[in-house]
Design a protein around this motif. Structure first.
Motif, PDB file in Angstrom:
ATOM      1  N   THR A 155      38.858  35.667  44.718  1.00 21.04           N
ATOM      2  CA  THR A 155      38.317  35.634  46.082  1.00 21.04           C
ATOM      3  C   THR A 155      37.736  34.244  46.355  1.00 21.04           C
ATOM      4  N   SER A 156      37.965  33.726  47.539  1.00 23.93           N
ATOM      5  CA  SER A 156      37.507  32.360  47.818  1.00 23.93           C
ATOM      6  C   SER A 156      36.015  32.363  48.096  1.00 23.93           C
ATOM      7  N   LEU A 157      35.376  31.246  47.808  1.00 26.06           N
ATOM      8  CA  LEU A 157      33.935  31.137  48.013  1.00 26.06           C
ATOM      9  C   LEU A 157      33.566  31.388  49.465  1.00 26.06           C
ATOM     10  N   GLU A 158      34.362  30.886  50.369  1.00 25.44           N
ATOM     11  CA  GLU A 158      34.056  31.018  51.790  1.00 25.44           C
ATOM     12  C   GLU A 158      34.111  32.477  52.236  1.00 25.44           C
ATOM     13  N   ASP A 159      34.938  33.269  51.579  1.00 21.88           N
ATOM     14  CA  ASP A 159      34.967  34.697  51.906  1.00 21.88           C
ATOM     15  C   ASP A 159      33.674  35.401  51.510  1.00 21.88           C
ATOM     16  N   LEU A 160      33.039  34.914  50.450  1.00 18.86           N
ATOM     17  CA  LEU A 160      31.879  35.629  49.908  1.00 18.86           C
ATOM     18  C   LEU A 160      30.610  35.395  50.724  1.00 18.86           C
ATOM     19  N   GLY A 161      30.585  34.305  51.495  1.00 19.82           N
ATOM     20  CA  GLY A 161      29.384  34.054  52.289  1.00 19.82           C
ATOM     21  C   GLY A 161      29.474  32.729  53.010  1.00 19.82           C
ATOM     22  N   GLU A 162      28.295  32.172  53.286  1.00 16.84           N
ATOM     23  CA  GLU A 162      28.242  30.958  54.098  1.00 16.84           C
ATOM     24  C   GLU A 162      27.623  29.805  53.333  1.00 16.84           C
ATOM     25  N   ILE A 163      28.129  28.623  53.623  1.00 13.49           N
ATOM     26  CA  ILE A 163      27.581  27.411  53.013  1.00 13.49           C
ATOM     27  C   ILE A 163      26.071  27.358  53.253  1.00 13.49           C
TER      28      ILE A 163
END
Lengths: 263, 263, 263
Positions: free
Chosen positions: B145-153
C-alpha cells in the motif's frame, strides 16, 4: 493460507527452553507453518488465566488458525487431550476447562479426543504432553490431517464457572478478572451490558476505597497519577491509573469487587 | 524481499498476549510478512528507552524493513499516529518523540499522519491503537500500500531532548542513558567524540566513587569482579564489572554522571 | 528444508533488543531462514545452564538445524569462535565448553574455528560477537556456505566437567542440575541408570529433609502440595511438589544432593 498459523499459549515461561522444544517438534513435522507466541507467561497452572488470554486474542488471527494452549496441571492423569473445531478456528489442549470461553462464544462444530497414537511422538513422557501429544497434533492438523484421523468424537467436556456480573435494580456487581502488565484492573463487566442497563443516566463506580463518577474516553482525560475507569480494549470495564500501575497504587488485585450503582 | 520484515518494539510485556494480538492482526492482512520481536519489555510508557533501543537495532535489519514501535502513553488523546520513511527503513508509531533518534541520524524522506480509516480495524478502542491502527498500517504497508493512501503528509513532529555530553577544555561530562540486562552502564559519550578529543593523551574516567584510568579492549583484561570501561557494541562508552552486574556492584544507575578528564 | 532453521540460546534477556539485533543480522544475509528462540533467559554467563538447555532441546528440531548458542563471558579475549558439525545438526558459539554435552552425546563430524573475516560483519566490536561473528556465520551456513569456507579445522576444544552421579553398592548419589520455571528440581540421575541398578527392588530417595519411597507416574498420583519423584521429560529423576514450586516449598536448589538408597 489454509491452516497455516499455530499460536501458542502456555505457562512454560521462557527460561527453560520448553516452548522452543514445542516449536522444534512442530517444525519437524510441518516446516512451512507459521508459529506465533501469544504468551508463555501464564501463571503456573492457572487454567482460568490461560482461557481469559485466549478469549481476548484468538479472533484477531487468520481464519483456520490453530490455537495450542498448554496449561496442564493434570498432565499424566486421565484428563483427556482434545481438539475443538469452531466455525473459523481450531483449539488444541487438555480438557481441563481452558476452552470454556470458546464454548461460550463460538459455535462448536466438532470436538475430538486425541487418541490416535500414530500422531503422537514415539515416546510419551508423563510430564510433557505439550511436546509429546499436543504439538504433534497441531502440526499434523496444520498439514491437513483430518480431524477424524487424529482421534474420536467426544461430546462432554470440562468447563469452569465463568464469573458473571450480578445485576439487581440499580446495581451491577462485578469482579477484577485479570491484572495486566501495566497494572490495569480488568473487570468482568462488559461494555454492552453497562450501556444497556445504565444508558445515559448517572452512575458511580466503586472499587476498594475509590469512587469514580464517570467513564473516560482515554487515559489523557485525567491527570498523571489519578485513577479512572475506561472501557478497555477487550470490551470490559477497566480501572487504571494514568501513567502508573493501578494494582500497586490502589493496592487492589484479581478478585476485588467492582460495583456500579446507577439511577 | 521488498517490505518483507516488520519488527516490534513495545512496552506490552509478554504476559497478557497483547503482542500476540498485534501479530494476529498483521498476519490476517499479510500472511507472508516476517515478524521479528526486538523487545516487548520497554519499561512501561518509557518513550526514551524505546527510542534508544530502536536507535541501536534498526540498522541491522534488511533494507525496507518496517519498524513498529508502540510505547504510547497518550493513546486515545490527540497525539498523532505517524509513519516515517527514511532512505532504507520505515517507522510506524505514535508521534510522541519515540523516533527522535531517527530524525537525528537518518535522512527523512516523508512523514505521513495515519488518517485513512479504511486501513484501521473496523472498531477503534480508546486504549489499544497498537492493535487497531498501527498494526494494520504496518501490515498494509508491507503488502505494498502506498504511503499516500495511508494518510496525509505532515511536517512537524514531536522530539525529545537528546541528552548530549557536555565538553569543555579537558573535560567530557556524560550521563548513563541505559542499563542493560547484564548491568552494563551505557553512557551517551560516543567513541568517535572520545577519540577526537582525547586522542592518544592520558585520561581518567570517573563515575560514582570509581576512577578508571584506561579503556579496555575486552572484559577479560581485568579480573573477575573488577570495574572497567569499554566502548560498547553500540559505539558508546560503557562501564561494566567483569562477570558481575555493574549496576548492583557499583550501586549506580540510569542518570548517573560519567566524567572524562583528559590532558 | 536443508539448513532452513536457526535456533537461538543466549543470556541476552529480552529487554535490550540484543536478540532482535541478531535476528536482523541473520535476515539481512538470509531472508528465508526460520528463526526459533529456545531461550534468551540463560542466567548471565552461565555456560553450564546454556549447555544443559541445549542438550534437552536440540534433538527435537529438524535435521540440519543450526543451533546458535551465545553465552560468552570471554567475548573479546582469545577464546575461539567455533562451528561443530554432527550427524544431524550444526552448533555455532564460543569455544568455552557450552557444547560439552554435544561432544558427549553426538558423533562429531567436524569442528571449524570461525576465522574467515569475509563472513564477519565489517566492524567487529569487543563485546558483541553474537552480532558480529556468530550470527553472520549461522546465516551464511544456512544459505549453503561450506564449512571450510567459514574457517579452519580445529580439533581440541574446551569442555566442562559433566557432574555425573556416583554409584556404590546400594547407593546412587546425584545432584540437582537445574531448577525450571515451575520449581521442579531436575537431577543428573538418568532413568536408564536407575532402572539398570535398582530394577524392581525397593528403594528410598532422599533430598534435603524429604524421603520419598517411590517414583510416581504423574503429578496427579499425590495430593496438592505433596512432594514426589518422577522421571522428567528429559529422562532424568526430578523432585516436584504437586501444584506448587518445589524449590520454594522444599527450600532446595541447584547443587543439592539427591540420594537413592536401594536394596
Amino acid at each position: 493460507m489454509g491452516r497455516g498459523v499455530i499460536t501458542l499459549i502456555t505457562d512454560f515461561g521462557t527460561r527453560d527452553g520448553y516452548a522452543g522444544i514445542i516449536k522444534g517438534v512442530i517444525l519437524k513435522i510441518n516446516p512451512q507453518v507459521r508459529l506465533v507466541d501469544i504468551t508463555h507467561e501464564v501463571s503456573p497452572q492457572d487454567i482460568f488465566e490461560a482461557g481469559f488470554i485466549l478469549k481476548n486474542s484468538y479472533r484477531y488471527f487468520p481464519n483456520m488458525s490453530i490455537h495450542l494452549v498448554v496449561v496442564d496441571p493434570g498432565v499424566g492423569s486421565r484428563r483427556r487431550a482434545i481438539l475443538v473445531e469452531t466455525d473459523n478456528h481450531f483449539f488444541i489442549g487438555p480438557d481441563n476447562g481452558v476452552f470454556t470461553f470458546i464454548y461460550e462464544f463460538e459455535r462448536i462444530k466438532k470436538i475430538i479426543e486425541l487418541t490416535n497414537k500414530r500422531y503422537f511422538l514415539p515416546y510419551i513422557s508423563n510430564t510433557f504432553h505439550g511436546r509429546d501429544i499436543f504439538a504433534p497434533a497441531a502440526a499434523y492438523l496444520s498439514k491437513g490431517t483430518s480431524l477424524e484421523d487424529l482421534g474420536e468424537i467426544c461430546d462432554d467436556v470440562v468447563r469452569f464457572d465463568i464469573p458473571r456480573p450480578e445485576t439487581e435494580r440499580g446495581i451491577i456487581k462485578g469482579v477484577v478478572l485479570h491484572v495486566d502488565r501495566f497494572g490495569n484492573l480488568i473487570s468482568n463487566i462488559p461494555e454492552v451490558l453497562f450501556r444497556e442497563l445504565v444508558g445515559k443516566g448517572r452512575y458511580e463506580i466503586s472499587i476498594g476505597g475509590e469512587v469514580l463518577e464517570d467513564i473516560k474516553g482515554s487515559y489523557s482525560e485525567v491527570k498523571e497519577g489519578q485513577a479512572l475507569a475506561v472501557f478497555g480494549s477487550s470490551g470490559y470495564l477497566e480501572i487504571s491509573v494514568r501513567g502508573q500501575n493501578a494494582r500497586e497504587k490502589l493496592k487492589l488485585n484479581k478478585g476485588n469487587e467492582v460495583k456500579v450503582v446507577y439511577k
